[in-house]
Structures are given as structure tokens and as C-alpha cells.
Write a protein that holds these residues in place. Structure first.
Motif, PDB file in Angstrom:
ATOM      1  N   ASP A  25     -11.276  10.258   0.241  1.00 22.03           N
ATOM      2  CA  ASP A  25     -11.851   8.938   0.530  1.00 22.03           C
ATOM      3  C   ASP A  25     -11.036   7.802  -0.100  1.00 22.03           C
ATOM      4  OD1 ASP A  25     -14.034   7.334   1.669  1.00 22.03           O
ATOM      5  OD2 ASP A  25     -14.482   6.879  -0.424  1.00 22.03           O
ATOM      6  N   VAL A  28      -8.002   6.889   1.817  1.00 19.99           N
ATOM      7  CA  VAL A  28      -8.313   6.129   3.029  1.00 19.99           C
ATOM      8  C   VAL A  28      -8.514   4.649   2.672  1.00 19.99           C
ATOM      9  CG1 VAL A  28      -9.922   5.868   4.960  1.00 19.99           C
ATOM     10  CG2 VAL A  28      -9.370   8.157   4.103  1.00 19.99           C
ATOM     11  N   VAL A  29      -9.222   4.418   1.585  1.00 17.84           N
ATOM     12  CA  VAL A  29      -9.469   3.034   1.151  1.00 17.84           C
ATOM     13  C   VAL A  29      -8.150   2.353   0.796  1.00 17.84           C
ATOM     14  CG1 VAL A  29     -10.505   1.629  -0.679  1.00 17.84           C
ATOM     15  CG2 VAL A  29     -11.817   3.499   0.366  1.00 17.84           C
ATOM     16  N   ALA A  46     -14.114   3.134   5.601  1.00 21.31           N
ATOM     17  CA  ALA A  46     -13.852   4.541   5.265  1.00 21.31           C
ATOM     18  C   ALA A  46     -15.126   5.359   5.441  1.00 21.31           C
ATOM     19  CB  ALA A  46     -13.332   4.643   3.837  1.00 21.31           C
ATOM     20  N   ALA A  75     -10.422   5.104  10.279  1.00 17.95           N
ATOM     21  CA  ALA A  75     -10.880   3.951   9.490  1.00 17.95           C
ATOM     22  C   ALA A  75     -10.126   2.691   9.883  1.00 17.95           C
ATOM     23  CB  ALA A  75     -10.686   4.238   8.000  1.00 17.95           C
TER      24      ALA A  75
END
Lengths: 175, 148
Positions: A25, A28-29, A46, A75
Motif C-alpha cells: 500500500d 502505491v501511495v 490507493a 490507483a
């Protein structure tokens, strides 16, 4: 390990999905923030991306799961859609094609900067270079995994990676 | 929270902050345009690290000590070829200066195992070290004739 977790997630194992979200995660951010999203937007996008992936899996529309790439693409699509709907101007910095046009839209580096940074990486010791490639390649192993693999303490692993990163980023010219 | 330092940003980008620290940092960047811009730059640099690692790993001829297994595979392939040629005599050709060039794959035939084959190749100059990069390079053998 990650491969088997992804396989279990593809079979609908909730625990596997949780593990994958936990593992990927933040990446992705960071990828969205790199492209100009604010952190709060990036977190929301995300989260929505993960929900969509789980939904797709439950509907039998997810044949394979290559992470974190798939989650990043999902995303980013969500973020761009949000920007479009809100009439927000998308910052160009993170979306611009590389100067030589040789790479995908995901690329951050043009050929010159990549070459410069690779030369800086070549000046690292064999072990440090291998550690860096392992940390930033493939499935994104945890620092604990890397420490085990390279026979280092966790603290030393982090220190080496931090130092290598610092030198490479200096070569990039980004600080 | 005070403005973000470079260390904060690097640690955030690398995912090394505790959740509470990470949340506080992101909340600050959401409210502070300068720090948001710096965080974005830090994130771009971090993303670039993945590209660098991928490009480095993809450089086929440029290896490290960690790529010795690849060199070993090349030798293993050569050894397999040699097995296929086992009924043939060792092949030699003439180089430009008339020195004998021994076919590497045939020479590997006599090695009892891969390790010996590698060691022999190194000794004979067939496996060269280019900087820190072990490289299997038949061309080096042309006219070398060190002990063959």
C-alpha cells in the motif's frame, strides 16, 4: 512467498489480500505522490484501488495479480479520473514521458539521468549493489527478509540501503 | 508538526516510518504546500530507485560477483555443448597471428565438474575479469596461448 500470497489472494483468501495490502500500500501511495497527488488523495485512491482489485477478483475478472504494478496503475487511473471530474490540472512532473520517449508513461528518468545513476550504482560494492537491487526489484521484500538473505542485522540493512539511496539520489540531482 | 526535513521525507518514501509518524507527516504535507512539493520530489526520487534497480538488473553483460551463477550457467551450457561434441577431437582454429585458438566448449569436456571448468577457464584467460565483472569471453583466447 509473495508469489504464493498472490496466488492465495487470487483464490479469494482475505488474509492474503490483507498481507498484500500491507506489503504494497505505501508503495502505491508514494507512486501517486510522485505524480503530484496530495498524500490524502493518494491514500484514498490507493484504498479504492485495492477495493476494486478485490472486487474484480470476487467477480472472477482477475486472472493474474502482479503487484505492486497493478495496484499502482489502478490507483493512478482512479486519481486521474478524480482530477478530470474535478477539473483539476494534473501536475505534469510525474506524468511526462521521458525525454527519449523510450519508456512507458510510468518512467521517471530520462536516459541521461538513468545512466548517471547507474554509474553511481556501479561504484557501490558488490554486496551493497546486490542489496539495493533486491530491495528495489521484483516483489519488494521487507527489510527483515533482506537482512536474512544477506546475513546482516536489520539495522545494518537499513543503514546500507539508506546510504546507497542517498548517493544515488545525489547522482540523480534530486538531493 | 514542524516543516519536513530531508531525513523525514527519505524515511517516509522508503516506508520506514511508524504509522503514527507517517500519518503526522502526511497530514502536515496536506496542509503545507512547500512541504507537499518537497514530499513529491522525494517520492519521485524514490520511484526512480525502482527504475535504476530494474535497469541495473537488466544489464546483461554488466554483472557483479552476484552474477557469477550466470557465468556458471554459460559454462554449463558450454559443457553441455561439449558433451554433444564429445566424439569430435578438440577443435582448433588459427587466429590472425597464427596462434592456435582452442574451442572453449571442447576444452570444457575434460573438466570433471563445473567448478573445475570455471577455474580452468579463469587460469587460461577464457573467463576474464573486466573490473569486478566476470565475463566469459572467447575472444580473449585468440592468440593467448598462455599454456595451451
Amino acid at each position: 512467498m509473495a508469489g504464493s500470497t498472490e496466488a492465495r489472494a487470487l483464490r479469494g483468501d482475505d488474509a492474503a489480500w490483507n498481507a498484500l495490502v500491507q506489503a504494497h500500500d505505501h508503495r502505491v501511495v508514494v507512486a501517486l505522490v510522485a505524480r503530484g497527488a496530495r498524500p490524502c488523495e493518494a491514500r484514498e485512491c490507493a484504498q479504492e484501488a485495492w477495493m476494486r482489485l478485490v472486487q474484480q477478483q470476487r467477480e472472477g475478472r482477475l486472472a493474474e495479480l502482479q503487484l505492486p504494478g497493478l495496484a499502482i496503475r489502478q490507483a493512478r487511473f482512479i486519481w486521474l479520473e478524480r482530477c478530470r471530474r474535478a477539473g483539476t490540472v494534473v501536475p505534469l512532473d510525474g506524468l511526462r514521458e521521458p525525454a527519449d520517449g523510450a519508456g512507458s508513461e510510468d518512467r521517471m528518468l530520462d536516459r541521461a539521468r538513468l545512466g548517471r545513476t547507474l554509474r553511481a550504482l556501479d561504484r557501490e560494492s558488490d554486496r551493497d549493489r546486490a542489496l539495493f537491487e533486491a530491495a528495489y526489484g521484483g516483489e519488494g521484500p521487507s527489510h527483515a527478509d533482506l537482512a536474512d538473505r544477506f546475513g546482516l542485522s536489520l539495522q545494518r540493512t537499513r543503514q546500507i540501503l539508506s546510504e546507497v539511496r542517498q548517493r544515488l539520489k545525489a547522482a540523480l540531482g534530486d538531493g | 508538526m514542524t516543516h519536513l526535513t530531508d531525513d523525514h521525507i527519505a524515511a517516509w518514501a522508503a516506508g520506514e516510518l511508524a504509522p503514527a509518524e507517517r500519518d503526522a507527516l502526511e497530514a502536515h504535507a496536506d496542509a503545507c504546500a512547500d512541504c507537499a512539493a518537497r514530499l513529491s520530489a522525494g517520492a519521485r526520487a524514490e520511484e526512480a530507485m525502482y527504475e535504476v534497480a530494474a535497469a541495473s538488473a537488466a544489464r546483461a553483460p554488466s554483472g557483479t560477483g552476484w552474477r557469477w551463477p550466470l557465468a556458471g550457467l554459460a559454462l554449463a551450457a558450454a559443457a553441455l555443448i561439449a558433451v554433444g561434441l564429445s566424439q569430435r577431437p578438440a577443435e582448433t582454429t588459427e587466429s590472425h597471428d597464427g596462434a592456435a585458438r582452442v574451442d572453449v566448449s571442447v576444452e570444457c569436456m575434460s573438466a570433471p565438474d563445473l567448478h573445475t571448468c570455471e577455474a580452468d577457464a579463469l587460469r587460461r584467460g577464457l573467463m576474464t575479469e573486466s573490473g569486478r565483472i566476470p565475463r566469459y569471453d572467447r575472444a580473449v583466447c585468440v592468440g593467448c596461448g598462455r599454456d595451451s
